[in-house]
Design an enzyme around this catalytic site. Sequence first.
Site, PDB file in Angstrom:
ATOM      1  CG  ASP A   1      -4.841  -1.576   1.689  1.00  0.00           C
ATOM      2  OD1 ASP A   1      -3.846  -1.775   2.421  1.00  0.00           O
ATOM      3  OD2 ASP A   1      -5.696  -0.708   1.938  1.00  0.00           O
ATOM      4  CB  SER A   2       0.593  -3.535   1.916  1.00  0.00           C
ATOM      5  OG  SER A   2       0.261  -4.844   2.349  1.00  0.00           O
TER       6      SER A   2
ATOM      7  CG  ASP B   1      -6.400  -4.430   4.298  1.00  0.00           C
ATOM      8  OD1 ASP B   1      -6.875  -4.499   5.451  1.00  0.00           O
ATOM      9  OD2 ASP B   1      -5.220  -4.123   4.067  1.00  0.00           O
TER      10      ASP B   1
ATOM     11  CE  LYS C   1      -5.815  -4.469   7.948  1.00  0.00           C
ATOM     12  NZ  LYS C   1      -5.698  -3.016   7.623  1.00  0.00           N
TER      13      LYS C   1
ATOM     14  CD  GLU D   1      -6.052   1.772   6.291  1.00  0.00           C
ATOM     15  OE1 GLU D   1      -6.036   3.018   6.172  1.00  0.00           O
ATOM     16  OE2 GLU D   1      -5.232   1.038   5.722  1.00  0.00           O
TER      17      GLU D   1
ATOM     18  CD  GLU E   1       0.475   0.958   9.525  1.00  0.00           C
ATOM     19  OE1 GLU E   1       1.423   1.126   8.724  1.00  0.00           O
ATOM     20  OE2 GLU E   1      -0.650   0.564   9.175  1.00  0.00           O
TER      21      GLU E   1
END
Length: 269
Positions: free
Chosen positions: A44-45, A83, A113, A115, A182
């Site tokens: 999602d970056s 993501d 993925k 978070e 991270e």
Amino acid sequence: MSVKPEISDFIALKGQRKIVCLTAYSAPMAHALDPHCDLLLVGDSVAMVIYGMDTTQNADLDMMIRHGQAVMRRRQSALVVIDLPAGSYENSPAQALASAAEIMAKTGADAVKLEGGTDLAPHVKCLVGSGIPVLGHIGLLPQHAVAGAAFRITGRSDEESAQLHADADALVTAGVFGIVMEGVIEPVAASIAQSCAVPTIGIGASAVCDGQILVTEDVLGLYDAFTPKFVRKFANLQDDIGAAAAHYRAAVIDGSFPTKDHLFWPKKT
């Protein structure tokens, strides 16, 4: 010829050699990176790197699916993980399953993925139980940041260290095939990596991790907003692109481009 990668092959790399991961958002980049990577993350970056947004939070399912489809069109052998964007999975396991199923169905990717740690263990268990492989992500959570304010390194206190260990344990128990760590201080990240049953992928964590991941545009010197401490630029393509554009400008202005070889002419009869 494309060879469908297996999650089991990725897991088997733990203890054999370091695992190589990079982000990819486009077909040409996937084509260039695939031969050199074990895993390509459609992160999602993309919201920040490609669309110039301040955080990753404005990425949505449509954006992730669109870029996931592009990457999958040129994937050959690397595992492709996409993501789940902020707001698409946190509310409940059912919401996470609906979002993940849509991404998987529309892209053909290998995994998703998300978070979070202990709080998302039920979500992970639901996805894995439904046949959707999940890569975890603990430590610094960009989806929780507000314009960079929450991009804070974690694990400095005993409480944070204990929580990170608990997060990793909960995700492994829930069924993740790997965990991205991270922004975790080195001793804590190393401790988790050494005890974790699945591969750990570091980004601003420890060299002890089973592998590493970076944003490709950071690696190539293409992202000009800021450069995190954990990034090493292996190229500076921003300068190369600028130089090429300058040469093109000069050639257009002085008339040296296009030449007759670049134009179309009537066929000779």
